[in-house]
Write an enzyme that holds these catalytic residues in place. Structure first.
Site, mmCIF file in Angstrom:
data_model
loop_
_atom_site.group_PDB
_atom_site.id
_atom_site.type_symbol
_atom_site.label_atom_id
_atom_site.label_comp_id
_atom_site.label_asym_id
_atom_site.label_seq_id
_atom_site.Cartn_x
_atom_site.Cartn_y
_atom_site.Cartn_z
ATOM 1 N N GLY A 85 57.744 35.727 -14.422
ATOM 2 C CA GLY A 85 58.724 34.695 -14.070
ATOM 3 C C GLY A 85 58.878 33.647 -15.159
ATOM 4 C CD GLU A 107 52.833 31.218 -13.637
ATOM 5 O OE1 GLU A 107 53.596 31.415 -12.687
ATOM 6 O OE2 GLU A 107 52.552 32.093 -14.463
ATOM 7 C CB SER A 162 59.222 36.534 -5.051
ATOM 8 O OG SER A 162 58.424 37.570 -5.578
#
Ligand code: 5RP
Length: 223
Positions: A97, A103, A27
């Protein structure tokens, strides 16, 4: 402004036209992708991007940010991504997440990783947030037991009635260790368990942190 948006938009000021950019997930990273989209659409920026999740890739494509194949990129200029916890040495827990593996691949192939977070993520020591560990299906129960032998309370992440699956088709086991005294050594211990693909500890990877505060201020910490 939402402190997540504040941090993300500040981080985008460190980017430039022409760069190859790593797009994080979550987010907070969402706001950075929105801002990069604005740079492309309103200021005519020509950038190339690599996303850390299917979700972020879809967002970027929707905004007209050009997504390139990783095989065509030797080194990403800057990656902007969020974190679940960050300490004063810019050590991170990531993977809330579920995107920790992509990542980490993107961040470790970047000249710079800028972490964007609201003040709630800034902690004196890591570990209140359970450490996400990506594991393969085969023999996952044995991998789970070995993780618990390291001293955590482990839980396989669920998605409704079924197990949560990462973009790579793997499971996530969330490992509540409590306060982590030595993050580099825990990182090593977790990743030497066969069946573990990677874990959410990011050590000596982040180069800059942009924190956003409720009072509208930002703070930048560089390593
Ligand atoms: C996803 C991540 C996110 O960066 C992390 O969970 C922080 O998310 P948010 O910005 O929504 O708080 O590691 O795998």
């Amino acid at each position: 402004m939402d402190p997540k948006q504040l941090a993300a938009e500040k981080a985008v000021t460190f980017l430039d036209n022409g760069m190859t950019i790593g797009l994080g997930t979550g987010s907070t990273a969402y706001w950075a992708i929105e801002k990069i989209g604005e740079k492309v659409n309103k200021e005519g920026w020509k950038v190339k991007a690599i996303a850390t999740s299917i979700r972020s890739e879809e967002q970027a494509r929707g905004l007209g940010i050009p997504i390139v194949d990783f095989s065509s990129v030797q080194l990403i200029d800057v990656t902007i991504d969020g974190a679940d916890e960050v300490d004063a040495q810019l050590q991170l827990i990531k993977g809330g997440g579920g995107a920790l593996l992509r990542e980490k691949i993107v961040a470790t192939n970047s000249k710079q990783m800028i972490v964007v977070a609201d003040e709630s993520k800034w902690v004196p020591s890591l570990g209140s947030y359970p450490l996400p560990v990506e594991v393969i299906h085969f023999g996952w129960q044995r991998t789970f037991e070995k993780l618990e032998l390291l001293g955590c309370k482990a839980e396989r992440r669920m998605n409704g009635a079924g197990p949560y699956l990462t973009d790579n088709g793997n499971y996530i086991i969330d490992c509540a260790f409590g306060e982590i005294q030595d993050a580099p050594s825990l990182h090593e211990s977790v990743n030497t368990i066969t069946g573990v693909v990677d874990n959410g500890l990011f050590i000596r990877i982040a180069t800059k942190l942009v924190l956003g505060f409720k009072n509208g201020e930002t703070r930048i910490i560089s390593r």
